[in-house]
Motif scaffolding. Structure first.
Motif, PDB file in Angstrom:
ATOM      1  N   THR A 151      -3.974   3.206   5.674  1.00  0.00           N
ATOM      2  CA  THR A 151      -3.747   1.790   5.347  1.00  0.00           C
ATOM      3  C   THR A 151      -2.253   1.528   5.172  1.00  0.00           C
ATOM      4  O   THR A 151      -1.705   0.555   5.710  1.00  0.00           O
ATOM      5  N   SER A 152      -1.581   2.397   4.438  1.00  0.00           N
ATOM      6  CA  SER A 152      -0.146   2.258   4.223  1.00  0.00           C
ATOM      7  C   SER A 152       0.628   2.433   5.535  1.00  0.00           C
ATOM      8  O   SER A 152       1.585   1.699   5.802  1.00  0.00           O
ATOM      9  N   MET A 212      -0.370   1.759   8.571  1.00  0.00           N
ATOM     10  CA  MET A 212      -0.535   0.566   9.411  1.00  0.00           C
ATOM     11  C   MET A 212       0.365  -0.560   8.900  1.00  0.00           C
ATOM     12  O   MET A 212       0.975  -1.284   9.687  1.00  0.00           O
ATOM     13  N   GLU A 213       0.466  -0.692   7.583  1.00  0.00           N
ATOM     14  CA  GLU A 213       1.353  -1.703   7.013  1.00  0.00           C
ATOM     15  C   GLU A 213       2.808  -1.424   7.398  1.00  0.00           C
ATOM     16  O   GLU A 213       3.547  -2.323   7.821  1.00  0.00           O
ATOM     17  N   ASP A 267      -7.369   7.963   3.674  1.00  0.00           N
ATOM     18  CA  ASP A 267      -7.687   6.544   3.844  1.00  0.00           C
ATOM     19  C   ASP A 267      -6.524   5.668   3.372  1.00  0.00           C
ATOM     20  O   ASP A 267      -6.102   4.750   4.073  1.00  0.00           O
ATOM     21  N   LYS A 268      -5.987   5.959   2.192  1.00  0.00           N
ATOM     22  CA  LYS A 268      -4.857   5.188   1.664  1.00  0.00           C
ATOM     23  C   LYS A 268      -3.622   5.371   2.546  1.00  0.00           C
ATOM     24  O   LYS A 268      -2.868   4.423   2.772  1.00  0.00           O
ATOM     25  N   ARG A 292      -8.279   6.910  11.967  1.00  0.00           N
ATOM     26  CA  ARG A 292      -9.246   6.196  11.124  1.00  0.00           C
ATOM     27  C   ARG A 292     -10.672   6.461  11.613  1.00  0.00           C
ATOM     28  O   ARG A 292     -11.572   6.724  10.825  1.00  0.00           O
ATOM     29  N   ASN A 345       0.864  -1.185   0.000  1.00  0.00           N
ATOM     30  CA  ASN A 345       0.000   0.000   0.000  1.00  0.00           C
ATOM     31  C   ASN A 345       0.897   1.230   0.000  1.00  0.00           C
ATOM     32  O   ASN A 345       1.552   1.519   0.998  1.00  0.00           O
ATOM     33  N   ASN A 376      -5.423   4.182  14.621  1.00  0.00           N
ATOM     34  CA  ASN A 376      -6.828   3.800  14.800  1.00  0.00           C
ATOM     35  C   ASN A 376      -7.688   5.018  15.127  1.00  0.00           C
ATOM     36  O   ASN A 376      -8.822   5.140  14.653  1.00  0.00           O
TER      37      ASN A 376
END
Length: 129
Positions: A71-72, A74-75, A67-68, A100, A26, A97
């Motif tokens: 996600t990135s 968290m990865e 949003d992206k 988010r 991501n 979190n």
């Protein structure tokens, strides 16, 4: 605070192995992974106050999509998990979190800050300096 490692020059032999050997699926938080792993290695840096680069924000920047980026992020955080203490990991995870939840429900911002008062205090202090 450096907003992005794109704002710094890093010697090739100081680029952390974790950054060289892990590719995010991501896109977006690769800068954070580089910067966080660099600092965790204990590497030192100096500031250059001269303006030598101007960043242009374009519509295709991943950093424009919260949003992206979450996600990135968290990865990238999960890649760093073995290189940080459980406390550091949990604080970063709670922060992501929290972001988010605020993104999906902007009205929850105050509640999220109250539930995460340590993070709220840090952010307030950081924004004041």
């Amino acid at each position: 605070m450096v907003a992005s490692p794109g704002m710094v020059v890093i010697k090739k032999d100081k680029i952390p192995k974790i950054w060289l050997e892990n590719i995010l699926t991501n896109n977006g938080a690769d800068d954070w992974l580089l910067w966080a792993s660099y600092v965790k290695k204990g590497y030192k840096f100096n500031m250059n106050a001269d303006y030598i680069y101007t960043h242009r924000n374009v519509t295709t920047n991943f950093s424009n999509d919260e949003d992206k980026m979450l996600t990135s992020s968290m990865e990238a955080l999960n890649m760093m998990k073995n290189n940080m203490s459980n406390k550091e990991y949990n604080i970063h995870k709670r922060r992501l979190n929290m972001r988010r939840k605020i993104l999906t429900n902007p009205d929850s911002k105050l509640l999220e800050y109250l539930k995460n008062i340590d993070i709220a205090t840090y952010l307030l202090f950081y924004k004041m300096i």
